[in-house]
Write a protein that holds these residues in place. Sequence first.
Motif, PDB file in Angstrom:
ATOM      1  N   GLU A   1       0.831  -1.206   0.000  1.00 12.92           N
ATOM      2  CA  GLU A   1       0.000   0.000   0.000  1.00 12.92           C
ATOM      3  C   GLU A   1       0.870   1.263   0.000  1.00 12.92           C
ATOM      4  O   GLU A   1       0.576   2.232  -0.694  1.00 12.92           O
ATOM      5  CB  GLU A   1      -0.917  -0.004   1.222  1.00 12.92           C
ATOM      6  N   HIS A   2       1.949   1.238   0.766  1.00 13.79           N
ATOM      7  CA  HIS A   2       2.867   2.380   0.827  1.00 13.79           C
ATOM      8  C   HIS A   2       3.464   2.686  -0.546  1.00 13.79           C
ATOM      9  O   HIS A   2       3.698   3.848  -0.886  1.00 13.79           O
ATOM     10  CB  HIS A   2       3.977   2.080   1.842  1.00 13.79           C
ATOM     11  N   GLN A   3       3.679   1.633  -1.335  1.00 15.67           N
ATOM     12  CA  GLN A   3       4.205   1.801  -2.690  1.00 15.67           C
ATOM     13  C   GLN A   3       3.113   2.141  -3.702  1.00 15.67           C
ATOM     14  O   GLN A   3       3.414   2.419  -4.860  1.00 15.67           O
ATOM     15  CB  GLN A   3       4.894   0.523  -3.153  1.00 15.67           C
ATOM     16  N   GLY A   4       1.883   2.058  -3.269  1.00 16.74           N
ATOM     17  CA  GLY A   4       0.773   2.317  -4.176  1.00 16.74           C
ATOM     18  C   GLY A   4       0.546   1.182  -5.160  1.00 16.74           C
ATOM     19  O   GLY A   4       0.053   1.411  -6.261  1.00 16.74           O
ATOM     20  N   LYS A   5       0.907  -0.035  -4.764  1.00 17.69           N
ATOM     21  CA  LYS A   5       0.756  -1.194  -5.647  1.00 17.69           C
ATOM     22  C   LYS A   5      -0.342  -2.107  -5.149  1.00 17.69           C
ATOM     23  O   LYS A   5      -0.454  -2.370  -3.948  1.00 17.69           O
ATOM     24  CB  LYS A   5       2.046  -2.025  -5.673  1.00 17.69           C
ATOM     25  N   SER A   6      -1.096  -2.614  -6.084  1.00 17.79           N
ATOM     26  CA  SER A   6      -2.068  -3.639  -5.744  1.00 17.79           C
ATOM     27  C   SER A   6      -1.359  -4.989  -5.747  1.00 17.79           C
ATOM     28  O   SER A   6      -0.241  -5.126  -6.260  1.00 17.79           O
ATOM     29  CB  SER A   6      -3.195  -3.653  -6.780  1.00 17.79           C
TER      30      SER A   6
ATOM     31  N   PHE B   1       1.749  -6.161  -8.210  1.00 17.60           N
ATOM     32  CA  PHE B   1       2.950  -6.795  -7.675  1.00 17.60           C
ATOM     33  C   PHE B   1       3.187  -8.140  -8.358  1.00 17.60           C
ATOM     34  O   PHE B   1       4.307  -8.451  -8.768  1.00 17.60           O
ATOM     35  CB  PHE B   1       2.809  -6.987  -6.157  1.00 17.60           C
ATOM     36  N   ALA B   2       2.126  -8.931  -8.481  1.00 24.48           N
ATOM     37  CA  ALA B   2       2.249 -10.251  -9.098  1.00 24.48           C
ATOM     38  C   ALA B   2       2.685 -10.137 -10.565  1.00 24.48           C
ATOM     39  O   ALA B   2       3.572 -10.867 -11.009  1.00 24.48           O
ATOM     40  CB  ALA B   2       0.922 -11.001  -8.983  1.00 24.48           C
ATOM     41  N   ARG B   3       2.081  -9.216 -11.298  1.00 19.88           N
ATOM     42  CA  ARG B   3       2.477  -9.016 -12.709  1.00 19.88           C
ATOM     43  C   ARG B   3       3.932  -8.589 -12.813  1.00 19.88           C
ATOM     44  O   ARG B   3       4.680  -9.098 -13.647  1.00 19.88           O
ATOM     45  CB  ARG B   3       1.586  -7.957 -13.362  1.00 19.88           C
ATOM     46  N   GLU B   4       4.329  -7.656 -11.960  1.00 18.03           N
ATOM     47  CA  GLU B   4       5.694  -7.124 -11.981  1.00 18.03           C
ATOM     48  C   GLU B   4       6.743  -8.217 -11.745  1.00 18.03           C
ATOM     49  O   GLU B   4       7.823  -8.183 -12.312  1.00 18.03           O
ATOM     50  CB  GLU B   4       5.815  -6.053 -10.904  1.00 18.03           C
TER      51      GLU B   4
END
Length: 79
Positions: A15-20, A24-27
């Motif tokens: 959440e702090h990184q603004g990522k769902s 994250f999984a795609r990345e």
Amino acid sequence: MPGIRTAAQAKAWLEHQGKSVQAFAREHGVDPATTYQVLAGRKKGRRGEAHKVAVLLGMKEGIILAENEPLRQEQEILP
């Protein structure tokens, strides 16, 4: 790594990184469902994809081998 994250800390880190979880999984090229299961505690991350997810989230110390990379002696963890 300064410390191992709990599931709640890993969620807060995302959440702090603004990522769902999906982003994250795609990345990282991992299965989103496995990522959700590790974060929910349904998978402990002992082996396979769940291990990879737990290490990437900082919930566990470990190494991530490429699909066809053999385990080298210096990578082995002895008791």
